[in-house]
Design an enzyme around this catalytic site. Structure first.
Site, PDB file in Angstrom:
ATOM      1  N   ASP A   8       0.873  -1.161   0.000  1.00 54.58           N
ATOM      2  CA  ASP A   8       0.000   0.000   0.000  1.00 54.58           C
ATOM      3  C   ASP A   8       0.925   1.230   0.000  1.00 54.58           C
ATOM      4  O   ASP A   8       2.125   1.098   0.296  1.00 54.58           O
ATOM      5  CB  ASP A   8      -0.861  -0.055   1.274  1.00 54.58           C
ATOM      6  CG  ASP A   8      -1.693   1.177   1.464  1.00 54.58           C
ATOM      7  OD1 ASP A   8      -2.446   1.522   0.547  1.00 54.58           O
ATOM      8  OD2 ASP A   8      -1.580   1.807   2.536  1.00 54.58           O
ATOM      9  N   LEU A   9       0.409   2.397  -0.331  1.00 53.25           N
ATOM     10  CA  LEU A   9       1.280   3.584  -0.402  1.00 53.25           C
ATOM     11  C   LEU A   9       1.138   4.471   0.836  1.00 53.25           C
ATOM     12  O   LEU A   9       2.044   4.537   1.675  1.00 53.25           O
ATOM     13  CB  LEU A   9       0.938   4.384  -1.668  1.00 53.25           C
ATOM     14  CG  LEU A   9       1.720   5.678  -1.861  1.00 53.25           C
ATOM     15  CD1 LEU A   9       3.207   5.412  -2.062  1.00 53.25           C
ATOM     16  CD2 LEU A   9       1.170   6.454  -3.056  1.00 53.25           C
ATOM     17  N   ASP A  10      -0.039   5.123   0.954  1.00 48.61           N
ATOM     18  CA  ASP A  10      -0.246   6.081   2.038  1.00 48.61           C
ATOM     19  C   ASP A  10      -0.273   5.338   3.374  1.00 48.61           C
ATOM     20  O   ASP A  10      -1.105   4.458   3.581  1.00 48.61           O
ATOM     21  CB  ASP A  10      -1.573   6.827   1.849  1.00 48.61           C
ATOM     22  CG  ASP A  10      -1.555   7.728   0.615  1.00 48.61           C
ATOM     23  OD1 ASP A  10      -0.470   8.147   0.211  1.00 48.61           O
ATOM     24  OD2 ASP A  10      -2.627   8.006   0.074  1.00 48.61           O
ATOM     25  N   THR A  16       1.237  10.237   4.085  1.00 49.54           N
ATOM     26  CA  THR A  16       0.489  11.319   3.443  1.00 49.54           C
ATOM     27  C   THR A  16      -0.857  11.544   4.128  1.00 49.54           C
ATOM     28  O   THR A  16      -1.558  12.497   3.796  1.00 49.54           O
ATOM     29  CB  THR A  16       0.249  10.998   1.950  1.00 49.54           C
ATOM     30  OG1 THR A  16      -0.013   9.611   1.854  1.00 49.54           O
ATOM     31  CG2 THR A  16       1.452  11.350   1.104  1.00 49.54           C
ATOM     32  N   LYS A  44      -8.770   6.202   5.937  1.00 49.92           N
ATOM     33  CA  LYS A  44      -7.561   5.498   5.479  1.00 49.92           C
ATOM     34  C   LYS A  44      -7.902   4.404   4.473  1.00 49.92           C
ATOM     35  O   LYS A  44      -8.732   3.535   4.758  1.00 49.92           O
ATOM     36  CB  LYS A  44      -6.831   4.879   6.673  1.00 49.92           C
ATOM     37  CG  LYS A  44      -6.023   5.904   7.444  1.00 49.92           C
ATOM     38  CD  LYS A  44      -5.149   5.211   8.461  1.00 49.92           C
ATOM     39  CE  LYS A  44      -4.310   6.192   9.232  1.00 49.92           C
ATOM     40  NZ  LYS A  44      -3.622   5.564  10.343  1.00 49.92           N
ATOM     41  N   ALA A 114      -5.149   2.938  -3.223  1.00 50.32           N
ATOM     42  CA  ALA A 114      -6.413   3.541  -3.658  1.00 50.32           C
ATOM     43  C   ALA A 114      -6.201   4.918  -4.276  1.00 50.32           C
ATOM     44  O   ALA A 114      -7.100   5.481  -4.892  1.00 50.32           O
ATOM     45  CB  ALA A 114      -7.350   3.674  -2.455  1.00 50.32           C
ATOM     46  N   LYS A 144     -11.027  -0.965  -1.643  1.00 52.30           N
ATOM     47  CA  LYS A 144     -10.783  -1.833  -0.501  1.00 52.30           C
ATOM     48  C   LYS A 144     -11.973  -1.665   0.456  1.00 52.30           C
ATOM     49  O   LYS A 144     -12.439  -0.532   0.574  1.00 52.30           O
ATOM     50  CB  LYS A 144      -9.494  -1.402   0.232  1.00 52.30           C
ATOM     51  CG  LYS A 144      -8.233  -1.484  -0.643  1.00 52.30           C
ATOM     52  CD  LYS A 144      -7.073  -0.725  -0.007  1.00 52.30           C
ATOM     53  CE  LYS A 144      -5.896  -0.641  -0.963  1.00 52.30           C
ATOM     54  NZ  LYS A 144      -4.767   0.146  -0.430  1.00 52.30           N
ATOM     55  N   GLU A 168      -0.030  -3.288   4.601  1.00 50.17           N
ATOM     56  CA  GLU A 168      -1.177  -2.373   4.635  1.00 50.17           C
ATOM     57  C   GLU A 168      -1.302  -1.678   5.988  1.00 50.17           C
ATOM     58  O   GLU A 168      -1.058  -2.296   7.015  1.00 50.17           O
ATOM     59  CB  GLU A 168      -2.469  -3.194   4.460  1.00 50.17           C
ATOM     60  CG  GLU A 168      -3.213  -2.997   3.178  1.00 50.17           C
ATOM     61  CD  GLU A 168      -3.738  -1.606   2.900  1.00 50.17           C
ATOM     62  OE1 GLU A 168      -3.828  -0.760   3.813  1.00 50.17           O
ATOM     63  OE2 GLU A 168      -4.078  -1.361   1.739  1.00 50.17           O
TER      64      GLU A 168
HETATM   65  P1  B16 Z   1      -6.400  10.259  -3.723  1.00 53.53           P
HETATM   66  P2  B16 Z   1      -3.656   4.126   0.053  1.00 53.53           P
HETATM   67  C1  B16 Z   1      -5.481   6.086  -0.036  1.00 53.53           C
HETATM   68  O1  B16 Z   1      -4.215   5.587  -0.335  1.00 53.53           O
HETATM   69  C2  B16 Z   1      -5.486   6.922   1.231  1.00 53.53           C
HETATM   70  O2  B16 Z   1      -5.208   6.108   2.364  1.00 53.53           O
HETATM   71  C3  B16 Z   1      -6.831   7.563   1.415  1.00 53.53           C
HETATM   72  O3  B16 Z   1      -6.845   8.363   2.572  1.00 53.53           O
HETATM   73  C4  B16 Z   1      -7.160   8.410   0.172  1.00 53.53           C
HETATM   74  O4  B16 Z   1      -8.443   8.993   0.280  1.00 53.53           O
HETATM   75  C5  B16 Z   1      -7.107   7.499  -1.056  1.00 53.53           C
HETATM   76  O5  B16 Z   1      -5.829   6.912  -1.144  1.00 53.53           O
HETATM   77  C6  B16 Z   1      -7.402   8.252  -2.329  1.00 53.53           C
HETATM   78  O6  B16 Z   1      -6.387   9.175  -2.556  1.00 53.53           O
HETATM   79  O7  B16 Z   1      -7.337  11.367  -3.329  1.00 53.53           O
HETATM   80  O8  B16 Z   1      -4.948  10.700  -3.779  1.00 53.53           O
HETATM   81  O9  B16 Z   1      -6.834   9.568  -4.986  1.00 53.53           O
HETATM   82  O10 B16 Z   1      -3.559   4.093   1.549  1.00 53.53           O
HETATM   83  O11 B16 Z   1      -4.603   3.111  -0.546  1.00 53.53           O
HETATM   84  O12 B16 Z   1      -2.284   4.145  -0.611  1.00 53.53           O
HETATM   85 MG    MG Z   2      -2.800   3.195   3.318  1.00 56.40          MG
END
Ligand code: B16
Ligand code: MG
Length: 221
Positions: A8-10, A16, A44, A114, A144, A168
């Site tokens: 996963d990234l964030d 972030t 999240k 996401a 997810k 994750e």
């Molecule tokens: P964006 P992940 C998710 O990333 C974030 O956890 C979530 O808070 C955010 O709303 C979502 O990405 C969408 O992000 O607005 O940049 O498209 O944790 O799945 O890497």
């Molecule tokens: Mg995440």
């Protein structure tokens, strides 16, 4: 046997979540209500439009689709102001060494996020070249806890789901990886992510073999 890792990234590679929070809070405030850090936990791993729906629920607002699209764009513009300032200093502790350890063992690396800003984020922090496959919010159609993002990652790498391990930070993301039939490591607390095969607080000081030992020791289904 582990042949692929999917990150996963964030909250796993970079933190972030704090920037998403600042941008969502600014949006909530502009609509006349507040949005707490506790509320932010629910967002999240949740897509941008689903996050907006949750925030509008908190503020008791019902708006039409065109306005919602405008608000999501506004939030993203504010979020990008933070993202554009990011550097490699914001990579979470132990991540670079861990990615190197994985690559050295000949295990593949994919992203399963996401976020629609995933490519930009990886470019900003200088990690884009580490990922053989990137599945993000621009490619998925289901959020997810649906396993789609991780299934697409495994498919892109050409590895069977049972030979993949996912990292994750979100409860919904852990559920998605388990539904995909993958080994699942939570990055955070046992209280939030206890359904994962194992939970670590960060990658610091850990290699892939250490993590597999933890997974096997817990011996959860
Ligand atoms: P964006 P992940 C998710 O990333 C974030 O956890 C979530 O808070 C955010 O709303 C979502 O990405 C969408 O992000 O607005 O940049 O498209 O944790 O799945 O890497
Ligand atoms: Mg995440």
């Amino acid at each position: 046997m582990i042949q692929a890792t999917i990150f996963d990234l964030d909250g796993v590679i970079v933190d972030t979540a704090k920037y998403h929070y600042l941008a969502w809070r600014k949006l909530a405030n502009s609509l006349g209500f507040d949005f707490s850090e506790e509320d932010n936990e629910q967002l999240k791993g949740v897509s941008r439009m689903q996050s907006l729906e949750l925030i509008l629920d908190i503020g008791g607002k019902t708006l039409d689709e065109a306005i919602k699209q405008q608000l999501a764009t506004k939030k993203n513009d504010w979020y990008l102001e933070h993202l554009n300032q990011m550097t490699s200093d914001e990579i979470l502790p132990g991540v670079v060494d861990f990615l190197e350890d994985v690559a050295q063992q000949g295990v593949k690396i994919a992203l399963g996020s996401a976020s629609k800003n995933a490519v930009k984020t990886l470019e900003k922090v200088g990690l884009i070249d580490r990922f053989e496959v990137i599945i993000d919010g621009t490619k998925t159609t289901r959020s997810k806890p649906d396993p789609q993002v991780f299934q697409m990652g495994a498919e892109g790498l050409g590895v069977a789901t049972e030979n993949c391990i996912v990292f994750e930070d979100a409860a919904k993301g852990v559920s998605a990886a388990l539904s995909a039939g993958m080994y699942t490591v939570g990055i955070g607390t046992e209280a939030d992510l206890g359904h994962a095969h194992t939970v670590i607080s960060s990658f610091e000081g850990l290699g892939l073999k250490d993590i597999m030992t933890l997974v096997e020791k817990n011996n959860k289904p």
